[in-house]
Design a protein around this motif. Sequence first.
Motif, PDB file in Angstrom:
ATOM      1  N   SER A  69     -32.589 -31.236  -3.821  1.00  0.00           N
ATOM      2  CA  SER A  69     -31.938 -32.597  -3.370  1.00  0.00           C
ATOM      3  C   SER A  69     -30.620 -32.224  -2.817  1.00  0.00           C
ATOM      4  CB  SER A  69     -31.862 -33.657  -4.540  1.00  0.00           C
ATOM      5  OG  SER A  69     -31.010 -33.262  -5.476  1.00  0.00           O
ATOM      6  N   VAL A  70     -30.139 -33.064  -2.114  1.00  0.00           N
ATOM      7  CA  VAL A  70     -28.490 -33.044  -1.742  1.00  0.00           C
ATOM      8  C   VAL A  70     -27.787 -32.883  -2.792  1.00  0.00           C
ATOM      9  CG1 VAL A  70     -26.830 -34.243  -0.322  1.00  0.00           C
ATOM     10  CG2 VAL A  70     -29.127 -34.103   0.619  1.00  0.00           C
ATOM     11  N   ALA A  71     -27.973 -33.741  -3.943  1.00  0.00           N
ATOM     12  CA  ALA A  71     -27.118 -33.833  -5.180  1.00  0.00           C
ATOM     13  C   ALA A  71     -27.117 -32.426  -5.723  1.00  0.00           C
ATOM     14  CB  ALA A  71     -27.533 -34.703  -6.095  1.00  0.00           C
ATOM     15  N   GLU A  72     -28.162 -31.769  -5.998  1.00  0.00           N
ATOM     16  CA  GLU A  72     -28.435 -30.411  -6.342  1.00  0.00           C
ATOM     17  C   GLU A  72     -27.418 -29.317  -5.788  1.00  0.00           C
ATOM     18  OE1 GLU A  72     -32.175 -28.997  -7.543  1.00  0.00           O
ATOM     19  OE2 GLU A  72     -32.532 -30.682  -8.799  1.00  0.00           O
ATOM     20  N   LEU A  73     -27.806 -29.231  -4.506  1.00  0.00           N
ATOM     21  CA  LEU A  73     -27.065 -28.605  -3.518  1.00  0.00           C
ATOM     22  C   LEU A  73     -25.530 -28.817  -3.492  1.00  0.00           C
ATOM     23  CD1 LEU A  73     -27.413 -26.445  -1.502  1.00  0.00           C
ATOM     24  CD2 LEU A  73     -27.655 -28.119   0.350  1.00  0.00           C
ATOM     25  N   ALA A  74     -25.157 -30.119  -3.546  1.00  0.00           N
ATOM     26  CA  ALA A  74     -23.651 -30.448  -3.700  1.00  0.00           C
ATOM     27  C   ALA A  74     -23.014 -29.969  -5.028  1.00  0.00           C
ATOM     28  CB  ALA A  74     -23.397 -32.029  -3.331  1.00  0.00           C
ATOM     29  N   ASP A  75     -23.954 -29.999  -6.169  1.00  0.00           N
ATOM     30  CA  ASP A  75     -23.252 -29.531  -7.353  1.00  0.00           C
ATOM     31  C   ASP A  75     -22.976 -28.053  -7.073  1.00  0.00           C
ATOM     32  OD1 ASP A  75     -23.549 -32.096  -8.400  1.00  0.00           O
ATOM     33  OD2 ASP A  75     -25.537 -31.590  -9.561  1.00  0.00           O
ATOM     34  N   GLN A  76     -23.636 -27.282  -6.660  1.00  0.00           N
ATOM     35  CA  GLN A  76     -23.391 -25.942  -6.373  1.00  0.00           C
ATOM     36  C   GLN A  76     -22.314 -25.768  -5.230  1.00  0.00           C
ATOM     37  OE1 GLN A  76     -26.866 -23.802  -4.828  1.00  0.00           O
ATOM     38  NE2 GLN A  76     -26.065 -21.746  -5.125  1.00  0.00           N
ATOM     39  N   VAL A  77     -22.218 -26.376  -4.025  1.00  0.00           N
ATOM     40  CA  VAL A  77     -21.282 -25.868  -2.846  1.00  0.00           C
ATOM     41  C   VAL A  77     -19.970 -26.406  -3.074  1.00  0.00           C
ATOM     42  CG1 VAL A  77     -21.119 -26.332  -0.582  1.00  0.00           C
ATOM     43  CG2 VAL A  77     -23.380 -25.574  -1.516  1.00  0.00           C
ATOM     44  N   LEU A  78     -19.928 -27.798  -3.580  1.00  0.00           N
ATOM     45  CA  LEU A  78     -18.578 -28.476  -3.663  1.00  0.00           C
ATOM     46  C   LEU A  78     -17.602 -27.456  -4.533  1.00  0.00           C
ATOM     47  CD1 LEU A  78     -19.353 -32.170  -3.300  1.00  0.00           C
ATOM     48  CD2 LEU A  78     -18.751 -30.609  -1.401  1.00  0.00           C
ATOM     49  N   PRO A  79     -18.103 -27.555  -5.876  1.00  0.00           N
ATOM     50  CA  PRO A  79     -17.219 -26.378  -6.628  1.00  0.00           C
ATOM     51  C   PRO A  79     -16.802 -25.182  -6.070  1.00  0.00           C
ATOM     52  CG  PRO A  79     -18.999 -27.339  -8.092  1.00  0.00           C
ATOM     53  CD  PRO A  79     -19.163 -27.722  -6.531  1.00  0.00           C
ATOM     54  N   ALA A  80     -17.807 -24.366  -5.294  1.00  0.00           N
ATOM     55  CA  ALA A  80     -17.601 -23.142  -4.741  1.00  0.00           C
ATOM     56  C   ALA A  80     -16.419 -23.265  -3.622  1.00  0.00           C
ATOM     57  CB  ALA A  80     -18.950 -22.521  -3.941  1.00  0.00           C
ATOM     58  N   LEU A  81     -16.727 -24.458  -2.838  1.00  0.00           N
ATOM     59  CA  LEU A  81     -15.656 -24.328  -1.946  1.00  0.00           C
ATOM     60  C   LEU A  81     -14.014 -24.547  -2.621  1.00  0.00           C
ATOM     61  CD1 LEU A  81     -17.086 -27.195   0.378  1.00  0.00           C
ATOM     62  CD2 LEU A  81     -16.480 -25.079   1.101  1.00  0.00           C
ATOM     63  N   THR A  82     -14.028 -25.203  -3.812  1.00  0.00           N
ATOM     64  CA  THR A  82     -12.708 -25.384  -4.332  1.00  0.00           C
ATOM     65  C   THR A  82     -12.519 -23.998  -5.055  1.00  0.00           C
ATOM     66  OG1 THR A  82     -13.152 -27.773  -4.838  1.00  0.00           O
ATOM     67  CG2 THR A  82     -11.623 -26.474  -6.159  1.00  0.00           C
ATOM     68  N   GLU A  83     -13.274 -23.546  -5.554  1.00  0.00           N
ATOM     69  CA  GLU A  83     -13.067 -22.196  -6.290  1.00  0.00           C
ATOM     70  C   GLU A  83     -12.638 -21.059  -5.183  1.00  0.00           C
ATOM     71  OE1 GLU A  83     -15.308 -18.432  -8.753  1.00  0.00           O
ATOM     72  OE2 GLU A  83     -16.482 -20.585  -8.401  1.00  0.00           O
ATOM     73  N   ALA A  84     -13.087 -21.183  -3.980  1.00  0.00           N
ATOM     74  CA  ALA A  84     -12.991 -20.100  -2.998  1.00  0.00           C
ATOM     75  C   ALA A  84     -11.663 -20.528  -2.554  1.00  0.00           C
ATOM     76  CB  ALA A  84     -13.768 -20.399  -1.843  1.00  0.00           C
ATOM     77  N   MET A  85     -11.154 -21.508  -2.390  1.00  0.00           N
ATOM     78  CA  MET A  85      -9.903 -21.987  -1.763  1.00  0.00           C
ATOM     79  C   MET A  85      -8.666 -21.584  -2.680  1.00  0.00           C
ATOM     80  SD  MET A  85      -9.590 -22.913   1.219  1.00  0.00           S
ATOM     81  CE  MET A  85      -7.955 -23.680   1.383  1.00  0.00           C
ATOM     82  N   GLY A  86      -9.166 -21.715  -4.329  1.00  0.00           N
ATOM     83  CA  GLY A  86      -8.187 -21.278  -5.100  1.00  0.00           C
ATOM     84  C   GLY A  86      -7.650 -19.864  -5.280  1.00  0.00           C
ATOM     85  N   LEU A  87      -9.077 -18.958  -5.357  1.00  0.00           N
ATOM     86  CA  LEU A  87      -8.842 -17.612  -5.367  1.00  0.00           C
ATOM     87  C   LEU A  87      -7.939 -17.147  -4.071  1.00  0.00           C
ATOM     88  CD1 LEU A  87     -11.089 -15.563  -3.803  1.00  0.00           C
ATOM     89  CD2 LEU A  87     -12.527 -16.581  -5.062  1.00  0.00           C
ATOM     90  N   LEU A  88      -8.249 -17.519  -3.046  1.00  0.00           N
ATOM     91  CA  LEU A  88      -7.507 -17.178  -1.559  1.00  0.00           C
ATOM     92  C   LEU A  88      -6.188 -17.475  -1.832  1.00  0.00           C
ATOM     93  CD1 LEU A  88     -10.426 -17.969   1.070  1.00  0.00           C
ATOM     94  CD2 LEU A  88      -9.775 -15.514   0.224  1.00  0.00           C
ATOM     95  N   ARG A  89      -5.870 -18.815  -2.375  1.00  0.00           N
ATOM     96  CA  ARG A  89      -4.706 -19.094  -2.126  1.00  0.00           C
ATOM     97  C   ARG A  89      -3.817 -18.257  -3.244  1.00  0.00           C
ATOM     98  NH1 ARG A  89      -5.817 -25.329  -1.834  1.00  0.00           N
ATOM     99  NH2 ARG A  89      -5.290 -25.428   0.389  1.00  0.00           N
ATOM    100  N   LYS A  90      -4.239 -17.754  -4.168  1.00  0.00           N
ATOM    101  CA  LYS A  90      -3.728 -17.041  -5.276  1.00  0.00           C
ATOM    102  C   LYS A  90      -3.273 -15.540  -4.573  1.00  0.00           C
ATOM    103  CE  LYS A  90      -5.509 -18.780  -9.281  1.00  0.00           C
ATOM    104  NZ  LYS A  90      -6.441 -18.560 -10.295  1.00  0.00           N
ATOM    105  N   GLN A  91      -4.130 -15.017  -3.879  1.00  0.00           N
ATOM    106  CA  GLN A  91      -4.230 -13.614  -3.289  1.00  0.00           C
ATOM    107  C   GLN A  91      -3.678 -13.569  -1.783  1.00  0.00           C
ATOM    108  OE1 GLN A  91      -7.113 -10.647  -3.209  1.00  0.00           O
ATOM    109  NE2 GLN A  91      -7.963 -11.810  -5.099  1.00  0.00           N
ATOM    110  N   ALA A  92      -3.697 -14.482  -1.048  1.00  0.00           N
ATOM    111  CA  ALA A  92      -3.446 -14.400   0.494  1.00  0.00           C
ATOM    112  C   ALA A  92      -3.518 -15.635   1.265  1.00  0.00           C
ATOM    113  CB  ALA A  92      -4.202 -13.380   1.404  1.00  0.00           C
ATOM    114  N   PRO A  93      -2.241 -16.501   0.848  1.00  0.00           N
ATOM    115  CA  PRO A  93      -2.430 -17.977   1.623  1.00  0.00           C
ATOM    116  C   PRO A  93      -2.840 -17.988   3.029  1.00  0.00           C
ATOM    117  CG  PRO A  93      -0.493 -17.624   0.214  1.00  0.00           C
ATOM    118  CD  PRO A  93      -1.096 -16.267   0.366  1.00  0.00           C
ATOM    119  N   ALA A  94      -2.494 -17.141   3.931  1.00  0.00           N
ATOM    120  CA  ALA A  94      -2.789 -17.112   5.240  1.00  0.00           C
ATOM    121  C   ALA A  94      -4.534 -16.995   5.295  1.00  0.00           C
ATOM    122  CB  ALA A  94      -2.317 -16.002   5.939  1.00  0.00           C
ATOM    123  N   GLU A  95      -4.969 -16.224   4.330  1.00  0.00           N
ATOM    124  CA  GLU A  95      -6.613 -16.084   4.420  1.00  0.00           C
ATOM    125  C   GLU A  95      -7.245 -17.414   3.958  1.00  0.00           C
ATOM    126  OE1 GLU A  95      -8.603 -14.171   6.168  1.00  0.00           O
ATOM    127  OE2 GLU A  95      -6.771 -13.492   6.812  1.00  0.00           O
TER     128      GLU A  95
END
Length: 134
Positions: A69-95
């Motif tokens: 369902s959209v809900a199951e997909l969102a449960d996976q994707v939305l946290p991944a978006l936040t996690e991706a931004m967090g790890l990139l901000r720590k290492q290389a803000p431009a990236e």
Amino acid sequence: MSLTLTDQDKLTLRTAAYGAVSLLAAAGAAGGSPHRIATDGSVALASATGPIGHVLADKTKGVNLNGKSVAELADQVLPALTEAMGLLRKQAPAEADNFRSTVILAVEAAIQRGEPSPTLADMTHKITGALDAA
């Protein structure tokens, strides 16, 4: 500052980016063409440059976007978006900025045909919120 990503980090970035497009396609399935949404969004992701472009172009297996369902997909994707931004901000803000703008471009490309439905507009808001939550 250099960008050093583990295989898991790269998987998270691909899951987040391609997942955002998949979420839009799933949310738009009722009122539009999910195939067109997915195609236009994926083409935008494929045009990414820099280290993020290399990560997104890698076709390694592992990205699993099979929610029932959209809900199951969102449960996976939305946290991944936040996690991706967090790890990139720590290492290389431009990236981090490159990743964010790449995902936003893919979202805009996916919904470019006319005024987005309320459902697509809401999903776009959720994707942007997840990107900005880190």
